[in-house]
Design a protein around this motif. Structure first.
Motif, PDB file in Angstrom:
ATOM      1  N   ALA A   6     -12.472  -3.131  -6.341  1.00 44.49           N
ATOM      2  CA  ALA A   6     -12.092  -2.237  -7.436  1.00 44.49           C
ATOM      3  C   ALA A   6     -11.168  -1.135  -6.928  1.00 44.49           C
ATOM      4  N   ILE A   7     -11.485  -0.589  -5.745  1.00 42.58           N
ATOM      5  CA  ILE A   7     -10.652   0.504  -5.214  1.00 42.58           C
ATOM      6  C   ILE A   7      -9.258  -0.014  -4.879  1.00 42.58           C
ATOM      7  N   ILE A   8      -9.180  -1.224  -4.261  1.00 43.78           N
ATOM      8  CA  ILE A   8      -7.864  -1.750  -3.895  1.00 43.78           C
ATOM      9  C   ILE A   8      -7.045  -2.071  -5.134  1.00 43.78           C
ATOM     10  N   ALA A   9      -7.703  -2.673  -6.146  1.00 44.60           N
ATOM     11  CA  ALA A   9      -6.964  -3.017  -7.370  1.00 44.60           C
ATOM     12  C   ALA A   9      -6.449  -1.750  -8.039  1.00 44.60           C
ATOM     13  N   LEU A  10      -7.273  -0.711  -8.047  1.00 51.67           N
ATOM     14  CA  LEU A  10      -6.871   0.563  -8.645  1.00 51.67           C
ATOM     15  C   LEU A  10      -5.669   1.138  -7.912  1.00 51.67           C
ATOM     16  N   SER A  11      -5.712   1.091  -6.562  1.00 46.68           N
ATOM     17  CA  SER A  11      -4.571   1.602  -5.798  1.00 46.68           C
ATOM     18  C   SER A  11      -3.328   0.795  -6.095  1.00 46.68           C
ATOM     19  N   ARG A  12      -3.492  -0.516  -6.251  1.00 45.70           N
ATOM     20  CA  ARG A  12      -2.308  -1.336  -6.500  1.00 45.70           C
ATOM     21  C   ARG A  12      -1.660  -0.971  -7.826  1.00 45.70           C
ATOM     22  N   VAL A  13      -2.497  -0.790  -8.844  1.00 49.19           N
ATOM     23  CA  VAL A  13      -1.955  -0.478 -10.168  1.00 49.19           C
ATOM     24  C   VAL A  13      -1.209   0.854 -10.146  1.00 49.19           C
ATOM     25  N   LEU A  14      -1.877   1.888  -9.578  1.00 47.18           N
ATOM     26  CA  LEU A  14      -1.236   3.207  -9.579  1.00 47.18           C
ATOM     27  C   LEU A  14       0.015   3.206  -8.725  1.00 47.18           C
ATOM     28  N   ARG A  15      -0.075   2.554  -7.557  1.00 44.72           N
ATOM     29  CA  ARG A  15       1.068   2.564  -6.656  1.00 44.72           C
ATOM     30  C   ARG A  15       2.259   1.823  -7.258  1.00 44.72           C
ATOM     31  N   GLY A  16       1.978   0.694  -7.917  1.00 43.37           N
ATOM     32  CA  GLY A  16       3.055  -0.063  -8.536  1.00 43.37           C
ATOM     33  C   GLY A  16       3.773   0.751  -9.588  1.00 43.37           C
TER      34      GLY A  16
ATOM     35  N   LEU B 245      13.003   6.918 -12.906  1.00 44.25           N
ATOM     36  CA  LEU B 245      13.081   8.207 -13.581  1.00 44.25           C
ATOM     37  C   LEU B 245      13.274   9.383 -12.635  1.00 44.25           C
ATOM     38  N   LEU B 246      12.587   9.366 -11.504  1.00 43.54           N
ATOM     39  CA  LEU B 246      12.591  10.539 -10.633  1.00 43.54           C
ATOM     40  C   LEU B 246      13.011  10.149  -9.232  1.00 43.54           C
ATOM     41  N   PRO B 247      14.285   9.826  -9.034  1.00 45.23           N
ATOM     42  CA  PRO B 247      14.650   9.288  -7.723  1.00 45.23           C
ATOM     43  C   PRO B 247      14.501  10.272  -6.579  1.00 45.23           C
ATOM     44  N   GLN B 248      14.637  11.572  -6.860  1.00 50.20           N
ATOM     45  CA  GLN B 248      14.620  12.490  -5.719  1.00 50.20           C
ATOM     46  C   GLN B 248      13.269  13.111  -5.468  1.00 50.20           C
ATOM     47  N   LYS B 249      12.306  12.886  -6.374  1.00 55.02           N
ATOM     48  CA  LYS B 249      11.044  13.592  -6.195  1.00 55.02           C
ATOM     49  C   LYS B 249      10.031  12.695  -5.516  1.00 55.02           C
ATOM     50  N   SER B 250       9.039  13.301  -4.907  1.00 56.04           N
ATOM     51  CA  SER B 250       7.988  12.503  -4.292  1.00 56.04           C
ATOM     52  C   SER B 250       6.952  12.175  -5.355  1.00 56.04           C
ATOM     53  N   ILE B 251       6.097  11.199  -5.046  1.00 51.21           N
ATOM     54  CA  ILE B 251       5.166  10.751  -6.075  1.00 51.21           C
ATOM     55  C   ILE B 251       3.825  11.463  -6.004  1.00 51.21           C
ATOM     56  N   ILE B 252       3.714  12.463  -5.135  1.00 50.39           N
ATOM     57  CA  ILE B 252       2.403  13.115  -4.957  1.00 50.39           C
ATOM     58  C   ILE B 252       1.953  13.796  -6.236  1.00 50.39           C
ATOM     59  N   GLY B 253       2.892  14.532  -6.886  1.00 46.93           N
ATOM     60  CA  GLY B 253       2.529  15.257  -8.110  1.00 46.93           C
ATOM     61  C   GLY B 253       1.997  14.330  -9.184  1.00 46.93           C
ATOM     62  N   PRO B 254       2.823  13.335  -9.608  1.00 37.73           N
ATOM     63  CA  PRO B 254       2.303  12.405 -10.618  1.00 37.73           C
ATOM     64  C   PRO B 254       1.033  11.691 -10.183  1.00 37.73           C
ATOM     65  N   LEU B 255       0.893  11.385  -8.892  1.00 36.85           N
ATOM     66  CA  LEU B 255      -0.305  10.679  -8.441  1.00 36.85           C
ATOM     67  C   LEU B 255      -1.546  11.528  -8.668  1.00 36.85           C
ATOM     68  N   ILE B 256      -1.449  12.821  -8.283  1.00 32.22           N
ATOM     69  CA  ILE B 256      -2.612  13.702  -8.454  1.00 32.22           C
ATOM     70  C   ILE B 256      -2.968  13.832  -9.927  1.00 32.22           C
ATOM     71  N   ILE B 257      -1.929  13.965 -10.766  1.00 35.48           N
ATOM     72  CA  ILE B 257      -2.209  14.127 -12.193  1.00 35.48           C
ATOM     73  C   ILE B 257      -2.871  12.877 -12.753  1.00 35.48           C
ATOM     74  N   LEU B 258      -2.355  11.692 -12.364  1.00 32.86           N
ATOM     75  CA  LEU B 258      -2.953  10.456 -12.877  1.00 32.86           C
ATOM     76  C   LEU B 258      -4.399  10.323 -12.422  1.00 32.86           C
ATOM     77  N   LEU B 259      -4.667  10.668 -11.151  1.00 31.14           N
ATOM     78  CA  LEU B 259      -6.036  10.548 -10.651  1.00 31.14           C
ATOM     79  C   LEU B 259      -6.976  11.496 -11.380  1.00 31.14           C
TER      80      LEU B 259
ATOM     81  N   LEU C 217     -11.636   9.419  -5.407  1.00 32.86           N
ATOM     82  CA  LEU C 217     -10.247   9.873  -5.609  1.00 32.86           C
ATOM     83  C   LEU C 217      -9.489  10.110  -4.309  1.00 32.86           C
ATOM     84  N   PRO C 218     -10.084  10.819  -3.321  1.00 36.06           N
ATOM     85  CA  PRO C 218      -9.330  10.978  -2.071  1.00 36.06           C
ATOM     86  C   PRO C 218      -9.063   9.656  -1.372  1.00 36.06           C
ATOM     87  N   ILE C 219     -10.020   8.718  -1.501  1.00 35.88           N
ATOM     88  CA  ILE C 219      -9.804   7.417  -0.855  1.00 35.88           C
ATOM     89  C   ILE C 219      -8.564   6.756  -1.429  1.00 35.88           C
TER      90      ILE C 219
END
Lengths: 363, 371
Positions: free
Chosen positions: A95-105, A114-128, A309-311
């Motif tokens: 379940a954890i790996i599948a979840l990571s795959r979905v979010l990462r994809g 949409l955001l070529p110059q920004k890092s994905i940390i912000g959206p990742l934290i918000i989604l989590l 979430l941290p995992i």
């Protein structure tokens, strides 16, 4: 409203939970995954739907024999505490790996377009954080979010008229012009798009109308397969075979064909809207993961949710070497899905063996 | 107590965000939005790219700024131009891409077009055209009677009923056709005119991604009707009949709606294709003296028209057969019934052997508002 009521999911919740679990990341790359079939790829979602429906049958049968237990508890009952716990740990890991795959994809797609110059940390934290918020409300909250996500994104199907009008309908023929190897390869790559219905093994105890659960779950599967079929049919009409096999996100290119009189480049809007589908899948998988940790630790604690979430954050942003990443995300998730489907059948056998043994002992 | 702590935390985050040093995103005024890109063949075989950027605000004398550089890769140009410009160059407002005829014939268009297809900034519906002279000349020409270059070119190449002979090639169309296993691309061909305007003078025929020939707009109108475009531009036909002075008679038909039905004998070794073209139009001009009040007059004219159109269609299809290209997509009629692997070479070998059976059926709806 239904506090204290254990069975809280009515038929609409079941239908859209199935739909929310299946439709997510897979649909964005679906025509590319099925491109080995060329112009006949619209057949594959129909066959995937059939296979999913057939695989659902032993799952529902197994769960009907243990109406108050989810799969974690069934594992421990049938296999004994130690072996059951090991299997539960494996399922939670899946379940954890599948979840990571979905979010990462999805975040990779956002970063590309949409955001070529920004890092994905912000959206990742918000989604989590959002997923954690939805999951905190329990399975009913996840189901309601899936209903919301479906209605907010399903109307996109209206825009498939642009690719169909600008395309060549003659691409559909000749029918059944593919080899067995083409088909098996496309099936294997498309299988990830179909996964998500097996989670019914885990929320079955919460369903109110368990006798008709199979019918409702099948409706959910076929709604999703119809949407997948529409996407594949539009791309067959609109693209050439080379385009389908080389474009990484064909749905994005399909949406680029939309021409409205008041706004240009609407595909950016729809890619952003897709987050609802991604979130409904992610919430369901997160719910599954935290349920797994609760059943392993046997202690109801909030840490089971917040600890995951941290995992996931570390898995997505962390320093995993590239070839392990490919193995982890592309292969393990599909093999995990195959495993869960077969596991239901194996457990059903074990259940019958146990029943006959108890019958003999009683006799 | 906990609520108070959370409140103080949120307040401090909000207030202290002003102290963060962050790179500001560009404002609209400081972005250079490229409107037109031109590709030419430089002497050493490399690509010369020219971009046209409209200026905001109009505080400068020249409304459009041009940059030009000789590059090996398409996106190298962006880096080159950013070194010279005070603005951040972006391709997101790109409307038209021009290629010079020399570039299209010798180098082929697939590489720069795929580079642009790959870029998420550039939309799929950017128009393509081939220019007779160099693309740079067309872009930099003086246009006293027309709107600015970007607007002029994008409206010129946009789908309009009067220019229905234009295939309206966009980047997506070009990629789809040149990578398809049946079609070949067709692209409008523009020329500079003496009266300081730009005209779509011909249509360029491509084989895969290299240009091989051109056809006239009248032939292109027929080509578009054969690809099942429903509304065509006006047709002026020269009939075989002559009037008293020996001049040929002309017929002009407008507001045409056409429909084509194609069927094949499904045999690649001796391919035969039956083409049935129906069109319905309004008769707008006739230099003869037939009496068109009576239905017999109109029917006789329709017959004349059918014969004429059949000959024109036959000539066009023969020309395409000799060139061994298939911009109409006749190959689809064979691919639909072919089992096994199909590729473009298979089809190209079969094109010169096609026998066409053409039938045109025309109908005049009316003759305008007077007889």
């Amino acid at each position: 409203m239904d506090k204290g009521n254990y069975q809280k999911l009515n038929q609409y919740h079941v239908i859209f939970l199935i739909n929310g679990g299946i439709a997510g990341l897979g649909i964005l790359t679906l025509p590319n995954d099925l491109s080995s079939m060329g112009f006949n790829q619209w057949l594959v979602p129909l066959i995937l739907g059939l296979v999913a429906n057939l695989a659902l049958f032993p799952m529902i049968k197994l769960c009907s024999n243990y109406p108050k237990n989810n799969l974690y508890e069934i594992n421990e009952k049938l296999l004994g505490p130690l072996l059951g716990k090991i299997i539960n740990i494996l399922i939670t890991g899946y379940a954890i790996i599948a979840l990571s795959r979905v979010l990462r994809g999805y975040l990779t797609l956002i970063q590309t377009t949409l955001l070529p110059q920004k890092s994905i940390i912000g959206p990742l934290i918000i989604l989590l954080l959002l997923s954690a918020y939805v999951v905190k409300g329990g399975i009913k909250s996840v189901a309601r979010f899936a209903i919301l996500g479906f209605f907010l994104t399903a109307w996109t199907i209206y825009f498939s008229q642009w690719p169909i009008i600008n395309g060549d309908v003659r691409n559909f023929l000749p029918l059944f012009n593919f080899t067995r190897n083409d088909f098996l390869y496309a099936f294997h790559r498309g299988y990830f798009s179909m996964l998500g219905y097996e989670i019914i093994l885990f929320y079955f105890p919460y369903i109110m109308d368990q006798k008709r659960a199979f019918k409702h779950a099948s409706i959910g599967i076929w709604i999703t397969m119809f949407l997948y079929w529409a996407v594949c049919a539009s791309s067959v009409v609109y693209f050439s075979i080379w385009q389908m096999s080389h474009l990484r996100y064909p749905v994005l290119s399909l949406l680029k064909s939309i021409q409205l009189s008041f706004v240009e480049r609407v595909e950016n809007f729809f890619i952003a809207l897709w987050v609802f589908l991604i979130l409904s899948t992610a919430c369901l998988l997160l719910w599954l993961a935290q349920k797994g940790i609760k059943s392993i630790l046997k202690k109801p604690t909030d840490l089971s949710l917040y600890g995951v979430l941290p995992i996931i954050f570390l898995m997505i942003k962390g320093p995993i070497p590239n070839r392990y990443e490919v193995f982890l995300y592309e292969n393990l998730t599909i093999y995990g899905g195959y495993f869960l489907n077969l596991w239901a059948i194996i457990l059903l056998f074990l259940h019958y063996i146990k029943q006959t043994r108890e019958g003999k002992e009683a006799a | 107590m906990r609520k108070l702590l959370i409140f103080i935390l949120l307040l401090s985050i909000t207030v202290s965000s002003g102290c963060a040093r962050r790179v500001r995103g560009p404002k609209l005024e400081s972005m250079g939005l490229v409107g037109v890109i031109g590709f030419d063949l430089a002497e050493d075989g490399r690509t010369e790219m020219t971009v046209a950027m409209p200026q905001f605000p109009y505080a400068f004398e020249e409304e459009i700024q041009f940059f030009s550089a000789t590059v090996d890769l398409t996106h190298e140009a962006l880096v080159e131009f950013t070194k010279k410009s005070d603005k951040l160059l972006k391709y997101s407002h790109l409307m038209v891409v021009l290629f010079s005829e020399k570039y299209a014939r010798e180098k082929g268009l697939i590489q720069p077009i795929l580079d642009m297809y790959r870029n998420c900034d550039i939309g799929d519906d950017v128009y393509i055209a081939v220019t007779k002279a160099s693309a740079k000349e067309i872009m930099m020409m003086d246009l006293p009677h027309h709107p600015t270059l970007v607007r002029y070119l994008s409206f010129l190449l946009e789908p309009r009923e009067e220019t229905a002979f234009n295939p309206f090639a966009t980047i997506h169309d070009f990629v789809r056709r040149s990578t398809s296993n049946v079609y070949d691309p067709v692209v409008p061909y523009i020329e500079k005119q003496k009266d300081k305007s730009i005209k779509i003078s011909k249509i360029a025929i491509f084989e895969n991604d290299k240009m091989i020939d051109t056809i006239t707009p009248e032939e292109a109108n027929i080509l578009e009707s054969l690809t099942n475009r429903k509304k065509l531009s006006a047709i002026k036909l020269e009939t075989e009949e002559k009037d008293d002075l020996g001049n040929p008679l002309y017929v002009m038909i407008e507001f045409i709606q056409s429909n084509v039905e194609m069927s094949s004998n499904k045999n690649l070794d001796s391919p035969k294709v039956k083409v049935k073209l129906n069109f319905v139009g309004t008769l707008m001009g006739y230099t003869g003296d037939r009496n068109l009040d009576k239905p017999e007059g109109l029917l006789a004219l329709e017959d004349l028209l059918n014969k004429n159109m059949e000959k024109q269609v036959f000539d066009l299809l023969n020309k395409l057969k000799k060139l061994k290209v298939d911009p109409i997509g006749v190959g689809q009629e064979f691919r639909m019934y072919h089992r096994g692997k199909w590729n473009k070479d298979l089809w190209r070998e079969a094109i010169p052997n096609i026998e066409y059976n053409i039938e045109v059926d025309s109908k005049f709806l009316n003759t305008g508002t007077i007889d």
